[in-house]
Write an enzyme that holds these catalytic residues in place. Structure first.
Site, PDB file in Angstrom:
ATOM      1  N   ARG A  94       8.229 -10.640   5.490  1.00  0.00           N
ATOM      2  CA  ARG A  94       7.991 -10.325   6.897  1.00  0.00           C
ATOM      3  C   ARG A  94       8.903 -11.179   7.761  1.00  0.00           C
ATOM      4  NH1 ARG A  94       1.339  -9.547   6.726  1.00  0.00           N
ATOM      5  NH2 ARG A  94       1.426  -7.970   5.065  1.00  0.00           N
ATOM      6  N   CYS A 114       0.793  -1.234   0.000  1.00  0.00           N
ATOM      7  CA  CYS A 114       0.000   0.000   0.000  1.00  0.00           C
ATOM      8  C   CYS A 114       0.831   1.292   0.000  1.00  0.00           C
ATOM      9  CB  CYS A 114      -1.013  -0.005   1.146  1.00  0.00           C
ATOM     10  SG  CYS A 114      -0.453  -0.708   2.695  1.00  0.00           S
ATOM     11  N   LYS A 128     -12.234  -2.877   8.972  1.00  0.00           N
ATOM     12  CA  LYS A 128     -12.222  -3.865   7.890  1.00  0.00           C
ATOM     13  C   LYS A 128     -13.529  -4.640   7.843  1.00  0.00           C
ATOM     14  CE  LYS A 128      -8.797  -6.297   9.490  1.00  0.00           C
ATOM     15  NZ  LYS A 128      -7.886  -7.458   9.490  1.00  0.00           N
ATOM     16  N   HIS A 147      -8.350  -0.699   0.733  1.00  0.00           N
ATOM     17  CA  HIS A 147      -7.440  -1.835   0.606  1.00  0.00           C
ATOM     18  C   HIS A 147      -8.294  -3.093   0.472  1.00  0.00           C
ATOM     19  CE1 HIS A 147      -4.100   0.510   2.759  1.00  0.00           C
ATOM     20  NE2 HIS A 147      -5.191   1.218   3.016  1.00  0.00           N
ATOM     21  N   ASP A 150      -3.273  -8.350  -3.928  1.00  0.00           N
ATOM     22  CA  ASP A 150      -3.415  -7.106  -3.185  1.00  0.00           C
ATOM     23  C   ASP A 150      -3.926  -6.003  -4.106  1.00  0.00           C
ATOM     24  OD1 ASP A 150      -3.142  -5.562  -0.972  1.00  0.00           O
ATOM     25  OD2 ASP A 150      -0.971  -5.381  -1.047  1.00  0.00           O
ATOM     26  N   HIS A 180      -5.600  -1.744  -4.270  1.00  0.00           N
ATOM     27  CA  HIS A 180      -5.934  -0.492  -3.591  1.00  0.00           C
ATOM     28  C   HIS A 180      -6.682   0.411  -4.564  1.00  0.00           C
ATOM     29  CE1 HIS A 180      -2.414  -2.115  -1.450  1.00  0.00           C
ATOM     30  NE2 HIS A 180      -3.122  -1.742  -0.396  1.00  0.00           N
ATOM     31  N   GLN A 204       0.546 -11.261  -2.505  1.00  0.00           N
ATOM     32  CA  GLN A 204      -0.882 -11.167  -2.208  1.00  0.00           C
ATOM     33  C   GLN A 204      -1.635 -10.722  -3.457  1.00  0.00           C
ATOM     34  OE1 GLN A 204      -1.055  -8.413   1.173  1.00  0.00           O
ATOM     35  NE2 GLN A 204      -1.492 -10.122   2.520  1.00  0.00           N
TER      36      GLN A 204
END
Length: 590
Positions: A312, A283, A417, A463, A332, A334, A330
């Site tokens: 991570r 992000c 979320k 997100h 992922d 946005h 991911q």
């Protein structure tokens, strides 16, 4: 007899004390750690040498004897001095007593007596609560399950203790049902099946939490990514690609440096002193794509998706197959949008997620994950912004008649979320899909667009993840399908078995056709008997087995065996190709 969760917790906690009493009876030199109740039973940590799983049966027998003695539990409040006297030979208990004393907390112990005896058979440092007597325990409702190593207080710098786990339920039926479910889960364990089906490997030379995907595993991972890409393109997302390494300054602005620095891998340059990190999420970088040029209200929403690798710094003890990794990506995405576009964005993303879960055959429920106002230091932003975002998100759920449960403290650091909690074929819950509302990060980065009056406005950031990490989701799917993937996901979709060497050329014509149509296949050579090759193909969980011999060569057919259905008989080769292509295209369920 069924018990409430509260009563079951007391029973489990009491069994942990009886376990400790049994251990001290057989191993008087053992030192006591802690012994809480857990979701499926209890455990107790001991500083104990030469204890193996073969010893569990003997300890369980002693526990049964103690239960039949009619034990009773009595609480006593004591001074720190008295507690230290009671546990003078227990170094771990003395450490806990000192902590309680410094915190000025009440110190209590529980004595366990055999009925009518004045001297306790066991005493433990404990706040309780406990059952009144062991007569409340159904002797057939518990079982010692396994042992493992556990660092004292969970700290790797401390000594490794022996943890003994026990299962405990209201009655034998519940215990048996749980054990059966666990055995099925072990049979489906993705770490075991991943090795058997040759999907991924780990190497000590590469490092923990860093999987290597074989051609078969990579094929499934690619299908997961392709499906997510198809779904997100349908709702207007465009794929970008961003670097794995970033200056620390990026994460200082986003707030991740402040909140997650200890969980990020730091990168050291040979040529500069600037601080860099491997990125744990996409992000912050996506904000820089948005900020790279002037944006008008007419340009919004701008939707970006990214499959770049994330890293991570997970603790080694927390890594678990594919479900907890140090390197992953991911699905992922946005969206940068105006406030009047938020509701439509949520609905479109929710539709994509629902379609994905339907194809994968997973049920789900919705969790509204909120911040914890009592722990505001955990989050970014102010109370006013959080109230606004949480109220808006709840309105979206209500307007769309979506049932949900609230979970305080489960929000992201920058906003609330809508999490979709999926249920696999074993009834286990996984949080894989999420939609998050963020007013905070665009403010921190100073993102702007011009409205219809030419004034600067700050966009809202949404997100979202459809199935989250493809690597983690692969681990979940291996267990969900027990390795028997539907045709579109299967790493090998068709096995071709020529009856003997005289049929190999015909098999080659079939493979050419399959290859041209991007169908994954494997030819099982003629070194073994046909029966053995069929069994081997079935063990590999290949959806279709095509046997070809003289009759099939003469008629341009294949003898089809389908996983779970057995022999389907002869079929024209072109018709089989047409049917399997349709099955793959529609991502049909079995």
């Amino acid at each position: 007899m069924l018990r409430s969760e509260k009563d079951l917790e007391k029973l489990r906690h009491s069994l942990s004390h009886i376990l400790a009493a049994a251990i001290k009876k057989v191993y008087p030199k053992a030192k006591l750690g802690i012994g809480p109740a857990i979701d499926n039973g209890f455990y107790y940590d001991f500083d104990l040498k030469n204890f193996t799983e073969e010893s569990l049966a003997k300890i369980e027998e002693i526990i049964q004897g103690l239960i039949s003695d009619g034990l009773k539990f009595e609480k006593e409040e004591v001074t720190a001095a008295k507690a230290k006297k009671i546990f003078a030979e227990e170094p771990y208990k003395l450490e806990l007593i000192e902590e309680l004393k410094k915190a000025k907390k009440t110190i209590t112990v529980y004595h366990t007596f055999v009925a009518k005896e004045k001297t306790p058979v066991f005493t433990d440092l404990c706040a309780g609560p406990h059952i009144k007597t062991s007569k409340e325990i159904d002797p057939a409702s518990f079982k010692l399950r396994k042992i493992s190593g556990a660092y004292w207080k969970g700290d790797e710098k401390n000594k490794m203790l022996t943890r003994i786990y026990g299962l405990a339920f209201s009655n034998k039926e519940e215990l048996d049902a749980y054990i059966a479910a666990q055995e099925e889960a072990e049979r489906r364990d993705h770490r075991k099946l991943g090795k058997e089906l040759d999907l991924f490997v780990f190497s000590d030379l590469v490092g923990p939490g860093l999987p290597l995907y074989t051609p078969k595993g990579a094929a499934i991972r690619r299908e997961i990514i392709n499906f997510s890409n198809e779904l997100q393109k349908a709702i207007g997302y465009e794929e970008v690609h961003t670097p794995s390494m970033n200056k620390a300054e990026l994460f200082k602005v986003s707030g991740h440096y402040e909140k997650y620095k200890e969980d990020m891998f730091r990168v050291v340059s040979n040529y500069s002193k600037e601080e860099y990190f491997l990125k744990p999420m996409n992000c912050p970088q996506h904000t820089q794509i948005f900020a790279s040029r002037m944006r008008s209200y007419k340009d919004l929403p701008i939707r970006l998706a990214d499959f770049a690798n994330l890293h991570r710094d997970e603790r080694p003890g927390e890594l678990s197959g594919l479900t907890r990794l140090r390197c992953f990506c991911q699905d992922d995405g946005h969206a940068f949008c105006r406030e009047d576009q938020i509701k439509d964005e949520f609905v479109s993303v929710l539709g994509a997620i629902r379609k994905a879960l339907e194809v994968y055959g997973m049920n789900y429920h919705v969790r509204l994950s909120l911040w914890d106002p009592k722990n505001q230091a955990k989050y970014l932003g102010d109370t006013k912004t959080w109230k606004k975002s949480q109220t808006l998100l709840e309105e979206i759920l209500k307007e769309n008649k979506i049932e949900y449960v609230k979970a305080v403290g489960e929000a992201a650091i920058y906003g609330p979320k809508m999490d979709l909690i999926s249920t696999d074929s074993l009834g286990r819950e996984w949080q894989i899909s999420t939609i998050q509302l963020d007013f905070i990060m665009p403010q921190r980065f100073g993102l702007k667009y011009t409205d219809e009056n030419g004034k600067d406005k700050t966009p809202v950031m949404i997100h979202r993840a459809i199935t989250g990490s493809p690597e983690r989701f692969l681990g979940i799917l291996i267990e969900h399908f027990a390795g028997a993937f539907p045709v579109w996901l299967a790493p090998v979709q068709v096995a071709i078995l020529p009856v003997n060497e005289g049929h190999i050329e015909y098999a080659k014509t079939l493979t050419a056709s399959l290859r041209e149509n991007d169908i994954r296949f494997e030819v099982m050579g003629t070194n073994d008997t046909l029966g053995k090759r069929i069994r081997e193909s079935e063990m590999k969980k290949i959806p279709y087995i095509l046997v070809v011999g003289d009759k099939e060569m003469a008629a341009n057919t294949v003898s089809v065996r389908k996983r779970g259905k057995g022999d389907l008989g002869a079929k024209n080769a072109d018709d089989f190709l047409k049917d399997i292509k349709e099955e793959i295209k529609t991502r049909a369920k079995e």
